[in-house]
Scaffold this motif. Structure first.
Motif, short mmCIF file in Angstrom:
data_model
loop_
_atom_site.label_atom_id
_atom_site.label_comp_id
_atom_site.label_asym_id
_atom_site.label_seq_id
_atom_site.Cartn_x
_atom_site.Cartn_y
_atom_site.Cartn_z
N GLY A 106 0.77 -1.24 0.00
CA GLY A 106 0.00 0.00 0.00
C GLY A 106 0.80 1.29 0.00
N ILE A 107 2.05 1.28 -0.41
CA ILE A 107 2.85 2.52 -0.42
C ILE A 107 3.23 2.90 -1.83
CG2 ILE A 107 4.97 3.63 0.40
CD1 ILE A 107 5.01 1.36 2.55
N ALA A 108 3.56 1.87 -2.62
CA ALA A 108 4.04 2.12 -3.98
C ALA A 108 2.96 1.81 -5.00
CB ALA A 108 5.27 1.26 -4.24
N LYS A 109 3.15 2.37 -6.19
CA LYS A 109 2.20 2.18 -7.28
C LYS A 109 2.81 1.20 -8.27
CE LYS A 109 0.16 5.28 -10.72
NZ LYS A 109 -1.08 4.59 -11.01
N CYS A 110 2.00 0.32 -8.81
CA CYS A 110 2.48 -0.61 -9.84
C CYS A 110 2.62 0.14 -11.16
CB CYS A 110 1.53 -1.79 -9.98
SG CYS A 110 2.10 -3.00 -11.20
N SER A 111 3.75 -0.09 -11.87
CA SER A 111 3.99 0.66 -13.11
C SER A 111 3.19 0.09 -14.29
CB SER A 111 5.48 0.66 -13.44
OG SER A 111 5.90 -0.68 -13.64
N ASN A 112 2.53 -1.03 -14.09
CA ASN A 112 1.75 -1.63 -15.17
C ASN A 112 0.32 -1.05 -15.19
OD1 ASN A 112 0.34 -3.31 -16.89
ND2 ASN A 112 0.46 -5.11 -15.55
N PHE A 126 3.86 -5.77 -3.03
CA PHE A 126 5.06 -6.14 -3.80
C PHE A 126 6.05 -6.90 -2.93
CE2 PHE A 126 3.51 -2.03 -5.25
CZ PHE A 126 3.50 -2.13 -6.63
N ALA A 127 6.82 -7.75 -3.56
CA ALA A 127 8.01 -8.31 -2.92
C ALA A 127 9.18 -7.43 -3.34
CB ALA A 127 8.23 -9.74 -3.39
N THR A 128 10.15 -7.23 -2.47
CA THR A 128 11.29 -6.38 -2.83
C THR A 128 12.47 -7.23 -3.30
OG1 THR A 128 12.05 -6.40 -0.54
CG2 THR A 128 10.68 -4.54 -1.20
N VAL A 129 13.18 -6.71 -4.29
CA VAL A 129 14.36 -7.36 -4.83
C VAL A 129 15.42 -6.28 -4.97
CG1 VAL A 129 15.12 -8.98 -6.63
CG2 VAL A 129 12.69 -8.43 -6.43
N VAL A 130 16.66 -6.54 -4.58
CA VAL A 130 17.71 -5.55 -4.77
C VAL A 130 18.63 -6.00 -5.90
CG1 VAL A 130 19.61 -4.28 -3.70
CG2 VAL A 130 17.65 -4.93 -2.33
#
Ligand code: CTP
Ligand code: ZN
Length: 154
Positions: A106-112, A126-130
């Motif tokens: 709930g913080i970031a927006k999906c770019s799709n 989202f899951a985070t990946v570095v």
């Protein structure tokens, strides 16, 4: 100019939180993430200060405010290598690195644009990946990767 001189440009605070080592280009994102434009506390911000490790860095000092770990972990999306300093009576009493959360809800927006989260009232997840020191977000719903962190507007 030495780092010592640049640090003198932003004065010390008595009590509060100092967010240091923010990449200059991420500074305004961090301000957004913490919603500091609606924060009533004194906030001092340094932009494009010289740093030995980052070239140019940003720094944010928030007086009389101490954030929850959950709030701080959101900063990791924009500035995974930032340092959080807790100041009490002019002394740095705690210094920690920000920890990137495994999941971002709930913080970031999906770019799709086709993603269900952009078309229906569904909370983003989202899951985070570095990769290459940059945080990428893997959408739980559409499985697309969002490379740039786009904060959701409230
Ligand atoms: N700071 C502040 N007010 C204080 C004490 C410290 O605003 N009363 C700020 C300093 O300006 C610095 C940060 O908090 O940006 C961390 O302070 P300190 O650990 O003393 O600085 P450094 O050793 O440079 O930190 P680091 O090793 O993390 O770069
Ligand atoms: Zn999506």
């Amino acid at each position: 100019m030495s780092e010592r001189n640049t640090q003198l440009k932003v004065s010390a605070i008595k009590d509060g939180t100092v967010l240091d080592h923010i990449p200059a280009q991420s500074l305004f994102q961090v301000i957004d993430i913490l919603d500091l434009s609606h924060c009533g506390n004194p906030v001092t911000i340094g932009v494009n200060l010289e740093s030995k490790t980052l070239g140019r860095k940003g720094i944010i000092k928030i007086s009389d405010r101490f954030f929850l770990d959950e709030e701080l972990s959101r900063i990791a999306l924009a500035a995974p290598d930032a340092t959080v300093n807790i100041i009490r009576d002019y002394q740095v009493v705690s210094k920690k690195r920000i920890e990137l959360p495994a999941e971002v809800i709930g913080i970031a927006k999906c770019s799709n644009p086709m993603c269900v989260t952009n078309n229906q009232a569904v909370t983003t997840r989202f899951a985070t990946v570095v990769e290459d020191k940059k945080v990428k977000l893997l959408c739980h719903y559409c499985e697309k990767t969002t490379e740039e962190f786009i904060p959701l507007r409230h």
